[in-house]
Design a protein around this motif. Structure first.
Motif, PDB file in Angstrom:
ATOM      1  N   ARG A  55      13.815 -20.854  -7.220  1.00  0.00           N
ATOM      2  CA  ARG A  55      15.181 -20.324  -7.406  1.00  0.00           C
ATOM      3  C   ARG A  55      16.441 -21.172  -6.988  1.00  0.00           C
ATOM      4  O   ARG A  55      17.672 -21.005  -7.365  1.00  0.00           O
ATOM      5  CB  ARG A  55      15.414 -18.799  -7.031  1.00  0.00           C
ATOM      6  CG  ARG A  55      14.306 -17.744  -7.611  1.00  0.00           C
ATOM      7  CD  ARG A  55      14.388 -16.547  -7.172  1.00  0.00           C
ATOM      8  NE  ARG A  55      15.604 -15.798  -6.949  1.00  0.00           N
ATOM      9  CZ  ARG A  55      16.098 -14.945  -8.045  1.00  0.00           C
ATOM     10  NH1 ARG A  55      15.327 -14.663  -9.181  1.00  0.00           N
ATOM     11  NH2 ARG A  55      17.160 -14.198  -7.750  1.00  0.00           N
ATOM     12  N   ASP A  56      16.189 -21.571  -5.483  1.00  0.00           N
ATOM     13  CA  ASP A  56      17.176 -22.495  -4.979  1.00  0.00           C
ATOM     14  C   ASP A  56      17.637 -23.543  -6.107  1.00  0.00           C
ATOM     15  O   ASP A  56      18.803 -23.981  -6.218  1.00  0.00           O
ATOM     16  CB  ASP A  56      16.881 -22.848  -3.853  1.00  0.00           C
ATOM     17  CG  ASP A  56      16.760 -21.820  -2.524  1.00  0.00           C
ATOM     18  OD1 ASP A  56      17.547 -20.786  -2.959  1.00  0.00           O
ATOM     19  OD2 ASP A  56      15.903 -22.068  -1.718  1.00  0.00           O
TER      20      ASP A  56
ATOM     21  N   VAL B  66      17.232 -23.619  -9.187  1.00  0.00           N
ATOM     22  CA  VAL B  66      17.953 -22.946 -10.265  1.00  0.00           C
ATOM     23  C   VAL B  66      19.400 -22.605 -10.285  1.00  0.00           C
ATOM     24  O   VAL B  66      20.074 -23.038 -10.959  1.00  0.00           O
ATOM     25  CB  VAL B  66      17.179 -21.547 -10.534  1.00  0.00           C
ATOM     26  CG1 VAL B  66      18.122 -20.843 -11.699  1.00  0.00           C
ATOM     27  CG2 VAL B  66      15.782 -21.803 -11.092  1.00  0.00           C
ATOM     28  N   HIS B  67      19.694 -22.549  -8.866  1.00  0.00           N
ATOM     29  CA  HIS B  67      21.103 -22.139  -8.603  1.00  0.00           C
ATOM     30  C   HIS B  67      21.803 -23.492  -8.807  1.00  0.00           C
ATOM     31  O   HIS B  67      22.988 -23.363  -9.038  1.00  0.00           O
ATOM     32  CB  HIS B  67      21.027 -21.209  -7.429  1.00  0.00           C
ATOM     33  CG  HIS B  67      20.585 -20.103  -7.097  1.00  0.00           C
ATOM     34  ND1 HIS B  67      20.337 -19.313  -6.045  1.00  0.00           N
ATOM     35  CD2 HIS B  67      20.621 -18.901  -8.187  1.00  0.00           C
ATOM     36  CE1 HIS B  67      19.921 -18.256  -6.381  1.00  0.00           C
ATOM     37  NE2 HIS B  67      20.028 -18.106  -7.557  1.00  0.00           N
TER      38      HIS B  67
ATOM     39  N   LYS C   9      11.160 -13.607  -6.164  1.00  0.00           N
ATOM     40  CA  LYS C   9      12.651 -13.896  -5.889  1.00  0.00           C
ATOM     41  C   LYS C   9      12.960 -15.045  -4.931  1.00  0.00           C
ATOM     42  O   LYS C   9      12.675 -16.105  -5.081  1.00  0.00           O
ATOM     43  CB  LYS C   9      13.105 -12.454  -5.602  1.00  0.00           C
ATOM     44  CG  LYS C   9      13.357 -11.622  -6.926  1.00  0.00           C
ATOM     45  CD  LYS C   9      14.241 -10.215  -6.907  1.00  0.00           C
ATOM     46  CE  LYS C   9      14.361  -9.557  -8.135  1.00  0.00           C
ATOM     47  NZ  LYS C   9      15.108  -8.376  -8.016  1.00  0.00           N
ATOM     48  N   ASP C  10      13.456 -14.497  -3.725  1.00  0.00           N
ATOM     49  CA  ASP C  10      13.904 -15.343  -2.890  1.00  0.00           C
ATOM     50  C   ASP C  10      12.792 -15.664  -1.741  1.00  0.00           C
ATOM     51  O   ASP C  10      13.179 -16.319  -0.821  1.00  0.00           O
ATOM     52  CB  ASP C  10      15.182 -14.656  -2.001  1.00  0.00           C
ATOM     53  CG  ASP C  10      16.394 -14.433  -3.090  1.00  0.00           C
ATOM     54  OD1 ASP C  10      16.387 -15.035  -3.876  1.00  0.00           O
ATOM     55  OD2 ASP C  10      16.901 -13.560  -2.690  1.00  0.00           O
TER      56      ASP C  10
ATOM     57  N   TYR D   1      12.555 -28.599  -9.564  1.00  0.00           N
ATOM     58  CA  TYR D   1      12.359 -27.286 -10.097  1.00  0.00           C
ATOM     59  C   TYR D   1      11.034 -27.377 -11.024  1.00  0.00           C
ATOM     60  O   TYR D   1      10.390 -26.087 -11.055  1.00  0.00           O
ATOM     61  CB  TYR D   1      13.577 -26.981 -10.923  1.00  0.00           C
ATOM     62  CG  TYR D   1      13.573 -26.042 -12.053  1.00  0.00           C
ATOM     63  CD1 TYR D   1      13.688 -24.465 -11.468  1.00  0.00           C
ATOM     64  CD2 TYR D   1      13.256 -26.048 -13.343  1.00  0.00           C
ATOM     65  CE1 TYR D   1      13.408 -23.452 -12.472  1.00  0.00           C
ATOM     66  CE2 TYR D   1      12.908 -25.174 -14.301  1.00  0.00           C
ATOM     67  CZ  TYR D   1      13.094 -23.788 -13.722  1.00  0.00           C
ATOM     68  OH  TYR D   1      13.085 -22.538 -14.429  1.00  0.00           O
TER      69      TYR D   1
ATOM     70  N   ASP E 175      21.972 -11.549 -12.928  1.00  0.00           N
ATOM     71  CA  ASP E 175      22.096 -12.961 -13.028  1.00  0.00           C
ATOM     72  C   ASP E 175      22.934 -13.369 -14.192  1.00  0.00           C
ATOM     73  O   ASP E 175      23.912 -14.151 -14.207  1.00  0.00           O
ATOM     74  CB  ASP E 175      20.935 -13.963 -12.711  1.00  0.00           C
ATOM     75  CG  ASP E 175      20.227 -13.837 -11.617  1.00  0.00           C
ATOM     76  OD1 ASP E 175      20.881 -13.367 -10.688  1.00  0.00           O
ATOM     77  OD2 ASP E 175      18.844 -14.072 -11.654  1.00  0.00           O
TER      78      ASP E 175
ATOM     79  N   ARG F 155      15.852 -21.909 -17.574  1.00  0.00           N
ATOM     80  CA  ARG F 155      15.528 -20.476 -16.949  1.00  0.00           C
ATOM     81  C   ARG F 155      14.996 -19.577 -18.105  1.00  0.00           C
ATOM     82  O   ARG F 155      14.200 -18.660 -17.580  1.00  0.00           O
ATOM     83  CB  ARG F 155      16.911 -20.148 -16.532  1.00  0.00           C
ATOM     84  CG  ARG F 155      17.023 -18.564 -15.888  1.00  0.00           C
ATOM     85  CD  ARG F 155      16.179 -18.700 -14.570  1.00  0.00           C
ATOM     86  NE  ARG F 155      16.682 -17.606 -13.832  1.00  0.00           N
ATOM     87  CZ  ARG F 155      15.932 -17.115 -12.797  1.00  0.00           C
ATOM     88  NH1 ARG F 155      14.994 -17.716 -12.304  1.00  0.00           N
ATOM     89  NH2 ARG F 155      16.119 -16.064 -12.057  1.00  0.00           N
TER      90      ARG F 155
ATOM     91  N   LYS G 159      11.479 -17.436 -17.317  1.00  0.00           N
ATOM     92  CA  LYS G 159      11.408 -15.854 -17.539  1.00  0.00           C
ATOM     93  C   LYS G 159      10.551 -15.461 -18.471  1.00  0.00           C
ATOM     94  O   LYS G 159       9.635 -14.481 -18.241  1.00  0.00           O
ATOM     95  CB  LYS G 159      12.787 -15.299 -17.643  1.00  0.00           C
ATOM     96  CG  LYS G 159      13.623 -15.298 -16.487  1.00  0.00           C
ATOM     97  CD  LYS G 159      14.830 -14.532 -16.505  1.00  0.00           C
ATOM     98  CE  LYS G 159      15.831 -14.647 -15.436  1.00  0.00           C
ATOM     99  NZ  LYS G 159      16.942 -13.950 -15.410  1.00  0.00           N
TER     100      LYS G 159
ATOM    101  N   GLU H  31       8.448 -19.154  -5.471  1.00  0.00           N
ATOM    102  CA  GLU H  31       9.578 -18.896  -6.463  1.00  0.00           C
ATOM    103  C   GLU H  31      10.947 -18.706  -5.839  1.00  0.00           C
ATOM    104  O   GLU H  31      11.742 -19.073  -6.355  1.00  0.00           O
ATOM    105  CB  GLU H  31       9.221 -17.264  -6.855  1.00  0.00           C
ATOM    106  CG  GLU H  31      10.179 -16.780  -8.048  1.00  0.00           C
ATOM    107  CD  GLU H  31       9.897 -15.468  -8.629  1.00  0.00           C
ATOM    108  OE1 GLU H  31      10.727 -14.899  -9.311  1.00  0.00           O
ATOM    109  OE2 GLU H  31       8.445 -15.177  -8.815  1.00  0.00           O
TER     110      GLU H  31
END
Length: 694
Positions: free
Chosen positions: A152-153, A155-156, A143-144, A221, A678, A174, A178, A148
């Motif tokens: 995710r940063d 991805v946002h 996750k954060d 990414y 999300d 995305r 997953k 990863e």
């Protein structure tokens, strides 16, 4: 002259008696030494079993870490995990124990040094590989955190793009990410690369040089995704690959060596026990020879006592038990009296030795039987677990077939929890020999019959009194009711995920019942995981449909009735409770679940009237953080006043603006639904609630 003869006779008798006692003592010492050696060998066997137990405990701790601990925030921050600490402690204990055994003289004398060294090397290899695995998992992150978290940063940043087509590309990336994380399929690397290239081509076509920063985000990414894939390969995409495979191999190499050592120890112990038997038999033969020589030599002097003693000896030879009072009439203050006493002492010593030998044999047989039971237990449990791993979603035919074969049941069924249309019930997902029963129901509710009672009580039923309306078992001799019934609740985290029902013609043994209970726990976890995966797939399908609906609806007029919109209907499928209020918290709309929960058909008050007093301030503070923007919206846990005591629900509130009026949408779930956070956030941020009823 007579005195000299008598003295000579006494000297000979004393000489014979002394020789006899010496032989008995020597035999006793030899038996005692052999017995001590056998005890030492038994202690060595226990030590090896203990070392094996430590390794198994470490392996179980490592398995729990792979399932849960690797995602724990404490581990991701500090690289410290209670499961890994436990595994390392047990591996150190096993290594220290094996080191002490390598220094033991009995290990060297009995040719067990090489096997013990192999065990020690297996433990060291396992420990070193485990440390590598932990380092890789911590560097990968979750996750954060870790790689990863960095990914995710990016991805946002991609999801924040304004262009609709760009958002679709971002969602596709995305989704491929997953899908890889879930399936560990390397083909998704090509899909990521292909989608990212199309994404960049689109940006170059539409934005030109101004889209360079977007392309950098995409490249970063994809680069971080590839790095995570490489680490996953090193960790092992399956349990037999990478570091996971090395751990499995190190663990598997432990059992054959333990078996070889146990076999050697068994051979050595049997050899020493056979030596003891030979010594005992030899002592008995020597005693008999000595007794007959003594009787022949002194026949004229002690004829009657010797005949009596001879009768006792014959009785002993044919298996008669000699009582203590049989020797009393032969006790005299002469040489014969001493002989009788010596015989009596010898007899008692031999009986004690035989009894000790028989007891040792019984203990050995008992230990062997227990080991056999444990091996059978582990083998059958692994066989049942293997059927779960190879079966498809919601298909447990092979699993039930294996359960029936192993437990010797004549009929059985597996039920799984279903929560469709807000109604909890158990539905049959697999059955065996149920086709013979008339009016079989494929589902039942809580409290209905024996199965419903087990659902409520959460405890197994082992019953010999079978209800009269229960089904019959058909055989070549006709139809007969089961003589024994087992119903086990499949519980995961204190929630009944299913029911296992089995019928038998006779009562099962304790180890089979224990096996069924433990496997029931594993099967419950599988049912729970299957349910979560099914819900996740359905949710993603709903969300995909909504996005497609949005693309078709661009440019159409906004609907004034929010409660009837397609987006709200989709959300009701995801969340149990749905409430719409104005900015003053007055209820404008509430769905059926919320009305049933608070116990009213027409809620007209403020929404705070249906929240427990101790949670109202928490909700007020939470609402102060809610903004009419695209910022992240967190969830909180509260308790509704109409629900049963200590029933906690998850709450999320989203603001929307319809025709210049600000409304609040309250989404409620009685359980954690974090897997789609999300998706729901994107749903509200993208403005899908402002589309038409299409």
């Amino acid at each position: 002259m007579k005195a000299k003869i008598q003295q000579s006779l006494q000297a000979k008798i004393l000489l014979y008696v002394f020789g006899f006692i010496s032989i008995v003592l020597i035999i006793g010492v030899i038996l005692l030494i052999n017995r001590q050696e056998i005890n030492k060998l038994n202690q060595v066997e226990k030590a090896f079993n203990k070392a094996s137990y430590y390794v198994e405990t470490a392996a179980h701790a490592q398995s729990r870490f792979m399932l849960e601990g690797r995602k724990d925030e404490k581990f991701l921050k500090t690289k410290s995990s209670s499961e890994i600490i436990l595994a390392n402690q047990n591996l150190k204990k096993s290594a220290r124990l094996l080191d002490s055994m390598l220094a033991s003289e009995i290990i060297r004398s009995e040719d067990l040094f090489r096997e013990t060294q192999n065990l020690k090397q297996a433990v060291v290899t396992y420990s070193q590989t485990l440390q590598k695995l932990v380092s890789k998992i911590h560097f990968r992150g979750f996750k954060d955190y870790g790689l990863e978290g960095v990914m995710r940063d990016y991805v946002h940043d991609l999801q924040a793009l304004d262009d609709t087509q760009e958002q679709i590309f971002a969602l596709s990336l995305r989704r491929h990410e997953k899908d890889f994380m879930l399936r560990k399929d390397l083909s998704y690397i090509d899909k990521i690369n292909s989608t990212s290239q199309k994404f960049k081509n689109y940006i170059n076509t539409n934005d030109g040089d101004s889209g360079a920063y977007k392309i950098r985000i995409i490249d970063n990414y994809v680069e971080h995704f590839i790095d995570i894939v490489d680490i996953e390969k090193e960790i092992g995409l399956t349990k037999n690959d990478g570091l996971r495979g090395e751990l499995a191999y190190a663990r598997a190499s432990f059992a054959p060596v333990i078996s070889e050592i146990e076999h050697k120890l068994s051979v050595i112990i049997n050899r020493r026990q056979n030596t003891n038997r030979i010594i005992i038999i030899s002592s008995l033969i020597s005693f008999l020879v000595f007794s007959f020589i003594l009787a022949n030599r002194f026949n004229k002097v002690i004829t009657k006592p010797v005949k009596k003693l001879n009768e006792l000896i014959k009785g002993y030879n044919i298996g008669e038990k000699l009582e203590k009072n049989m020797f009393e009439e032969l006790y005299k203050n002469d040489e014969l009296g001493s002989l009788v006493k010596s015989f009596r002492n010898m007899y008692l010593s031999v009986e004690e030795s035989l009894l000790a030998s028989r007891n040792a044999q019984k203990e050995l047989e008992k230990s062997s039987e227990e080991i056999e039971k444990r091996n059978w237990y582990s083998e059958q449990l692994n066989k049942l677990l293997a059927t779960i791993k190879t079966t498809g979603d919601d298909n447990y035919v092979d699993t039930l077939k294996s359960i029936v074969e192993i437990s010797n049941a004549k009929l059985g069924a597996i039920y799984s929890l279903s929560e469709e249309n807000e109604l909890e019930e158990m539905k049959m997902i697999s059955c065996y020999a149920f086709s013979r029963k008339k009016y079989v129901s494929n589902s039942f509710s809580k409290g209905q019959g024996l199965l419903g009672a087990v659902w409520i009580e959460k405890t197994p039923i082992y019953r010999t009194e079978i209800p009269s309306d229960y089904m019959n078992i058909t055989s070549g001799l006709g139809e007969v009711k089961p003589a024994y019934l087992i119903i086990i609740p499949l519980i995961h985290e204190n929630k009944v995920e299913g029911i296992l029902e089995l019928g038998f013609l006779k009562r099962t043994n304790e180890i089979t019942e224990k096996l069924l209970q433990e496997f029931g726990t594993r099967l419950a976890s599988e049912l729970h995981l299957s349910s979560l995966q099914r819900e996740r797939r359905e949710t993603l399908e709903y969300y995909q449909e909504l996005l497609e609906s949005k693309n078709k609806s661009v440019g159409k007029p906004v609907s004034s009735d929010l409660a009837d919109s397609a987006a709200i209907k989709v959300i009701e499928k995801i969340f149990k409770g749905l409430v719409i209020t104005d900015s003053m918290k007055n209820i404008r709309f509430a769905n059926t679940w919320f009305k049933n929960t608070i116990g009213t058909n027409d809620p007209e008050e403020k929404v705070f009237d249906y929240i427990t007093k101790r949670d109202r301030q928490k909700v007020s503070d939470y609402l102060n953080t809610v903004r009419f923007s695209q910022s992240e919206n967190k969830k909180i846990e509260i308790e509704l006043s109409g629900m049963s005591k200590d029933t906690v629900v998850n709450l999320r509130v989203f603001p929307v603006e319809i025709k210049d009026e600000r409304l609040l949408i309250w989404l409620i779930n009685p359980y954690n639904f974090s897997d789609i956070d999300d998706a729901i956030q994107n749903l509200f941020d993208s403005g899908s609630l402002l589309l038409s009823n299409d």
